[in-house]
Design an enzyme around this catalytic site. Sequence first.
Site, short mmCIF file in Angstrom:
data_model
loop_
_atom_site.label_atom_id
_atom_site.label_comp_id
_atom_site.label_asym_id
_atom_site.label_seq_id
_atom_site.Cartn_x
_atom_site.Cartn_y
_atom_site.Cartn_z
NE ARG A 213 -1.09 4.11 8.65
CZ ARG A 213 -2.08 4.81 8.14
NH1 ARG A 213 -2.81 5.57 8.93
NH2 ARG A 213 -2.35 4.76 6.86
CE LYS B 134 -4.08 -4.33 1.32
NZ LYS B 134 -4.56 -2.94 1.36
N1 BES Z 1 -0.21 -1.36 1.35
C1 BES Z 1 -1.40 -0.62 1.58
C2 BES Z 1 -1.46 0.65 0.73
C3 BES Z 1 -1.65 0.46 -0.74
C4 BES Z 1 -2.93 0.37 -1.28
C5 BES Z 1 -0.57 0.46 -1.58
C6 BES Z 1 -3.09 0.25 -2.65
C7 BES Z 1 -0.75 0.35 -2.92
C8 BES Z 1 -1.99 0.23 -3.47
C9 BES Z 1 -1.49 -0.19 3.03
O1 BES Z 1 -0.95 -1.05 3.95
C10 BES Z 1 -2.96 -0.04 3.33
O2 BES Z 1 -3.66 -0.99 3.22
N2 BES Z 1 -3.36 1.17 3.73
C11 BES Z 1 -4.71 1.44 4.04
C12 BES Z 1 -4.74 2.36 5.23
C13 BES Z 1 -6.10 2.56 5.82
C14 BES Z 1 -6.61 1.28 6.42
C15 BES Z 1 -6.00 3.64 6.86
C16 BES Z 1 -5.37 2.10 2.83
O3 BES Z 1 -4.72 2.90 2.16
O4 BES Z 1 -6.52 1.79 2.55
ZN ZN Z 2 -2.29 -2.58 4.51
#
Ligand code: BES
Ligand code: ZN
Length: 496
Positions: free
Chosen positions: A348, A274
Site C-alpha cells: 500500500r 516475515k
Molecule cells: N505481500 C504481502 C501479502 C501476501 C501475503 C500476499 C501472503 C500473498 C500471500 C503483503 O505485503 C503483506 O505482507 N501484507 C500484510 C499486511 C499487514 C501487515 C497489515 C499481511 O497481509 O499480513
Molecule cells: Zn508485506
Amino acid sequence: MQIIIEEKSANLNEVDSIIVGVYSDKLDSPFVKNFDKLSNGQLKGAIGNKEFDGKESTAVMFRIDGNKMIVVGLGDSKVSKGEVIKNAFGNAFSSLKEYSCKTIGVPVFESVGGLDFLSRCIVEGVVIGDYSFNKYKTDNTDPKKQVDKVIVYCQEHNNSKMLIENGVKLGQILADSTNLTRTIANEPANVATPVFVANKAKELANQLKIKYEVFGRKELEKMDANALLAVSAGSVNEPQLIHLEYDGRKNGKGKTIAVVGKGITFDSGGISIKPALKMEEMKFDKSGACAVLGIMNACVKLSVNARIIGIGALSENLPSGSAYKPSDIIKTMSGKTVEVQNTDAEGRMVLSDALTYANKFKPDYIIDLATLTGACVVALGDLTSGLFCNDEEFEKKMIIAGQTSGEKLWSLPVSAEYDEKIKSDIADIKNVGESYNAGASAGASFLKVFAAPTKWAHLDIAGTAWTVRPKGYLGLGSTGMGVRVVTQFIMNETSS
Ligand code: BES
Ligand code: ZN
Ligand code: ZN
C-alpha cells in the site's frame, strides 16, 4: 506453436491426434456420431460401458491406427462455462504433448456460448496449458517435448469461419499476454530486481512501439515519491517507477484508463520480518506489476480504442540498517502523511505514490492489481480475487469481466466505515488496520485515499497470482492473474 484454422472436418492423416469436446446432455448428437465413426465405434462403446459420460473433468483416450483421440467431458451444456472448456482442452493437450504428439487437431463443436467464445476458450486452454518455466533446469537428457501445430477444424461451421477466426485471435492474444506476465513473475528474486523488471518493460515498449518512461531513485526523490523510496530504503537495488503508454483513441476521443501494479520483487516483510516458512513465495509479490505488462501487450495487440497508461511500482522490501521502520512517518507524493506501524504493509505504501502519479493523467478509471493482503487469501483462497471499488457501476462491469474471462472477482467492502480502521493518532493515516479484523478492506481503504476522486477498482490478487498446486490448465507458479480480466473490462468498455 502454430495455430491454424482449416475449413474441413478433422483429418487424422494430417494430425497425429485430436481432442473432441462432448457435453453430457448431448451424447447422441450428430457431432458425437461423427467422431464415433472416426473412432471405429470406440466412443459409443465407451459411452455404452459407462466408461465415459461427458461429465466435467472426465476424459477417455482411443487409439486409431497409431493416432490418438482424446474425448473430453464438458458437463451439462446448459450450465457449462468457459473455464470447463479451458481445463478440458488444456489437460488433454498436456497429455498428448507427454505422448510426444506433434500435431493436434481440435474440431470445433456445437457451441453454447457462441463459436467465437468457444474458439477463444479452446485456444486459451491450450496455449496457457502449454506454458512451462524451466529455463533454470540444466539437465537436458530428457529432451523437451513440444507440440508444433494445432489445427482448428471448422467444417460444420463454414459460414462461421469469421467468428472462429476472431475467437482464435483473441484467445491467442490473451494467452500470450498471460504467459508473458508469467515468464517475468516466475523469475527468482536474485534475477528479477526492480531494474530487471523495468528493462523487461522497456523491451516490451520498444517491441510494441509505445511510450516508456522510468524513474529511478534520483527522479523519485525529485517527485517526492517518499513512500516508494521508504520501502526501498533497506535495499541496495534501486526502486523503479515505470510508465508505459498506448494511445489508441480514434480522433482523440475515447477513455483514459490507468492500470497500476504492485511490484515488490521480494517481500521479506522488512524490519517487521516475515516467518521463514514460505517466504520464498514472496518473489511473486511483483505479480501486479508483471500483470500490467501483459495487459499493455494485450491492449496494443487488440488495438483497443482507448489511452492505456500502465504503471508499475517496483521495489524490494528488505531489512537493513537503512530500512524504514515501524513508527516512521512518511510524507507521500500526495502530501498526505502515513504512520508506518508495520513495514510488511509495504504494498500500500508503494501504491500510494503510484496512484497519486496515475491521477496526474486525469484517467477515467484506475485499476490497480496487488498481492496486497494475507487476509484476502484467508477470505477467498486461491480461486477468486478480491474486488474493491469506489463506484457501483464500475464494480458491476468488473464482475462481468471476471465472469466472461474466467478470472473471477468477488466484491468485498471498501465503504466509508472502513476508513476508521486506518486513522492514525499522529499522522493522516496509518498503514495497518486492526489485527485479524477486515485486513483486506483496511488495505483497500488505504489505497482509496490516493485513488480518489477517480473511479477506481482494486484487485487483491494475493491468493490467485501464483499457484503451488496445479490448477487445471494452469500449471505451477505464476498464473498471470489479472491480465485477462482487466483486458476484458477494457475491451467491453471501449467497443461500441
Ligand atoms: N505481500 C504481502 C501479502 C501476501 C501475503 C500476499 C501472503 C500473498 C500471500 C503483503 O505485503 C503483506 O505482507 N501484507 C500484510 C499486511 C499487514 C501487515 C497489515 C499481511 O497481509 O499480513
Ligand atoms: Zn508485506
Ligand atoms: Zn507484499
